[in-house]
Write a protein that holds these residues in place. Structure first.
Motif, PDB file in Angstrom:
ATOM      1  N   ALA A  71     -38.173  -8.761  25.158  1.00  0.00           N
ATOM      2  CA  ALA A  71     -37.511  -8.124  26.394  1.00  0.00           C
ATOM      3  C   ALA A  71     -36.120  -8.068  26.220  1.00  0.00           C
ATOM      4  CB  ALA A  71     -38.164  -8.304  27.687  1.00  0.00           C
TER       5      ALA A  71
ATOM      6  N   ASP B 284     -34.557  -7.098  22.702  1.00  0.00           N
ATOM      7  CA  ASP B 284     -35.039  -5.760  22.243  1.00  0.00           C
ATOM      8  C   ASP B 284     -35.742  -5.969  20.969  1.00  0.00           C
ATOM      9  OD1 ASP B 284     -35.847  -3.140  22.291  1.00  0.00           O
ATOM     10  OD2 ASP B 284     -33.911  -2.377  21.521  1.00  0.00           O
TER      11      ASP B 284
ATOM     12  N   TYR C 210     -33.633  -7.989  32.484  1.00  0.00           N
ATOM     13  CA  TYR C 210     -34.749  -7.330  31.846  1.00  0.00           C
ATOM     14  C   TYR C 210     -36.029  -7.312  32.170  1.00  0.00           C
ATOM     15  CZ  TYR C 210     -30.448  -7.451  28.724  1.00  0.00           C
ATOM     16  OH  TYR C 210     -29.107  -7.572  28.234  1.00  0.00           O
TER      17      TYR C 210
ATOM     18  N   GLU D  80     -38.737  -4.312  31.528  1.00  0.00           N
ATOM     19  CA  GLU D  80     -39.396  -4.285  30.210  1.00  0.00           C
ATOM     20  C   GLU D  80     -40.333  -5.559  29.986  1.00  0.00           C
ATOM     21  OE1 GLU D  80     -40.699  -3.392  26.544  1.00  0.00           O
ATOM     22  OE2 GLU D  80     -39.947  -2.133  27.923  1.00  0.00           O
ATOM     23  N   THR D  81     -40.029  -6.888  30.669  1.00  0.00           N
ATOM     24  CA  THR D  81     -40.582  -8.074  30.815  1.00  0.00           C
ATOM     25  C   THR D  81     -41.793  -7.989  31.289  1.00  0.00           C
ATOM     26  OG1 THR D  81     -38.638  -9.225  30.713  1.00  0.00           O
ATOM     27  CG2 THR D  81     -40.568 -10.378  31.331  1.00  0.00           C
TER      28      THR D  81
ATOM     29  N   HIS E 272     -43.858  -5.082  31.762  1.00  0.00           N
ATOM     30  CA  HIS E 272     -44.592  -4.340  30.904  1.00  0.00           C
ATOM     31  C   HIS E 272     -45.079  -5.032  29.814  1.00  0.00           C
ATOM     32  CE1 HIS E 272     -42.233  -0.315  32.265  1.00  0.00           C
ATOM     33  NE2 HIS E 272     -42.900  -0.891  33.150  1.00  0.00           N
ATOM     34  N   LEU E 273     -44.492  -5.904  29.359  1.00  0.00           N
ATOM     35  CA  LEU E 273     -45.040  -6.843  28.232  1.00  0.00           C
ATOM     36  C   LEU E 273     -46.116  -7.445  28.730  1.00  0.00           C
ATOM     37  CD1 LEU E 273     -41.645  -7.431  26.043  1.00  0.00           C
ATOM     38  CD2 LEU E 273     -43.549  -5.797  25.462  1.00  0.00           C
TER      39      LEU E 273
ATOM     40  N   GLU F  77     -42.389  -2.491  40.315  1.00  0.00           N
ATOM     41  CA  GLU F  77     -41.439  -1.786  39.097  1.00  0.00           C
ATOM     42  C   GLU F  77     -39.922  -1.624  39.612  1.00  0.00           C
ATOM     43  OE1 GLU F  77     -41.913   0.785  36.185  1.00  0.00           O
ATOM     44  OE2 GLU F  77     -43.863   0.369  35.640  1.00  0.00           O
TER      45      GLU F  77
END
Length: 466
Positions: free
Chosen positions: A219, A222, A260, A263-264, A266-267, A296
């Motif tokens: 994340a 990228d 970040y 994005e973290t 989501h992963l 979120e």
């Protein structure tokens, strides 16, 4: 392509032959690639003075001294390095003897912290292969393969194999300013690939936190996860349940407070790791459509503040992460006949107690977190002096921001947040007008409970004496 690597990467075979000289890789070990100073862009000007002092003192004392890991990786990516880790063949005791401003820390991994004011340079001795020898220089593993204690010293080649990702097995040699690349880390930086060194399943079993580190680096940088690095994640996710909750608290801060977080998050959910950290929150997603949006938006706000170099607090983030299960439990208590405030307090206690079995939350964060939750009950109550009392609460600002978060996520109808925003900015006359509006139209403010009037007993007609 990273500036300075063009010649190195276009013809690596012939170029590396001219650079290796007599240095051969050990049998079955890493293939060493030495990149001379003229072929890489990493300058000492990127390093802190403190890091250079440690490197030069070790070097002048006759020890090998390398900057290693994230600082070299970030420098090659064009980022400003922040944390400087030093690897050396000096033992922890020898490092401590060289630096009066140092102390030994850690039991699982013994390292030395050299302190220069607020800056700490971490110095580690080259790790070796696990040994069966008796004594201190031995690694201890659990039945599942997790390393419980590892103070085995070795050489730089062995140390490189023990590191987690290829992009972190890059060593900057202070002796000649070259970069030693043991695991094709430079190529992985060029292709923006995150790849574990060795067999991924074995490495994850040695330390399950590596799964979280894989997500964090992917994340933050990228990068794409290498296929083999990615494959075992979902199956081995339950190994995280063996990690001490206190250690996972530190890892959660690194995951969500590095700028970040969205994005973290989501992963973590994509690879099935999130339920290992926040199981009750994961269970709440099916019943509360707004719970995911609350998290979120909290993470997006935290990311923005981190990137603007503004302060952030874990209390606010944990309040968002656990709000869904708190609301479900509060609802259940109220259905059993409990009043809202006791129901919230009971729900908070149950949720926090369960969460502490997975990720520890120190009281310096859990108490403010619960204040934020409690104030959600007080914010709608604005009659009389209540609005002024609520505004003076030390957690009011965080609770107000949390209220706005809930409205934006769709949990609450908008309106109450606008009222409090106007009330904070208003002068005394405007505040009276806003309070009068609440009295006239108490939308969003619970009506006060009416006192039940006692019914007078009718006097009984007693027969008169006659």
């Amino acid at each position: 392509m990273i500036k300075g690597f063009t010649r190195f990467l276009q013809s690596p075979g012939e170029h590396l032959k001219s650079l290796f000289g007599t240095q051969d890789a050990p049998a079955g070990g890493p293939v060493l690639r030495i990149i001379p100073r003229e072929d890489h862009p990493v300058s000492r000007q990127l390093f802190s003075d403190s890091a250079l002092k440690v490197l030069y003192r070790l070097h002048n004392a006759g020890f090998e001294a390398f900057l290693v890991g994230g600082c070299i990786r970030d420098a090659l990516l064009g980022r400003q390095p922040k944390d400087f880790d030093v690897a050396t063949d000096a033992t922890p005791e020898e490092v401590r003897d060289l630096f009066r401003n140092s102390r030994l820390i850690g039991r699982r991994f013994r390292i030395v912290h050299v302190r220069f004011g607020r800056e700490v340079i971490e110095v580690t001795t080259f790790r070796g292969k696990p040994s069966e020898d008796d004594g201190q220089n031995v690694a201890h593993q659990s039945d599942d393969g997790m390393l419980l204690r590892d103070n085995v010293w070795g050489n730089i080649e062995e140390d490189a194999l023990r590191r987690d990702f290829s992009i972190n097995a890059l060593y900057y040699n202070i002796a000649d300013f070259s970069i030693h690349d043991f695991a094709d880390g430079v190529r992985d930086i060029e292709s923006r690939t995150l790849r574990l060194i060795g067999d991924p399943a074995t490495r994850y079993r040695e330390d399950p936190v590596r799964m979280l580190r894989a997500i964090r680096f992917a994340a933050k940088l990228d990068f794409q996860l290498d296929v083999e690095t990615e494959a075992p994640l979902e199956e081995l996710a339950p190994l995280l349940l063996q990690v001490p909750p206190a250690r996972l608290f530190d890892e959660v801060l690194k995951l969500f407070m590095n700028g970040y977080g969205v994005e973290t998050y989501h992963l973590l959910r994509d690879y099935g790791l999130f339920p290992m950290l926040f199981p009750e929150t994961d269970e709440a997603f099916d019943e509360l459509p707004w719970a995911d949006a609350v998290i979120e938006r909290a993470l997006a706000s935290t990311d923005e503040r981190v990137q603007q170099d503004r302060p952030v607090t874990p209390a606010f983030l944990f309040a968002a992460l656990l709000w869904g299960p708190v609301q479900l439990r509060q609802r259940a208590h109220e259905q059993e006949g409990m009043a809202p405030i006791p129901a919230l307090q009971a729900a908070s206690q149950r949720v926090v107690s369960r969460q502490l079995q997975h990720v520890a939350i120190p009281k310096r964060f859990s108490l403010p977190m619960r204040d934020i939750w409690d104030l959600q009950q007080r914010l709608p109550k604005r009659r009389g002096k209540r609005a002024f009392q609520t505004r003076e609460h030390p957690r009011f600002r965080a609770a107000f921001d949390f209220l706005l978060l809930r409205e934006a996520a769709g949990e609450l109808e908008p309106g109450l947040g606008d009222w409090w925003s106007a009330f904070q900015k208003a002068d005394e006359h405007e505040q009276r007008r806003l309070l009068g509006k609440v009295d006239a139209d108490p939308a969003g403010s619970p009506a006060p409970r009416k006192r039940r009037r006692r019914r007078r007993r009718k006097p009984q007609n007693t027969p008169s004496d006659s």
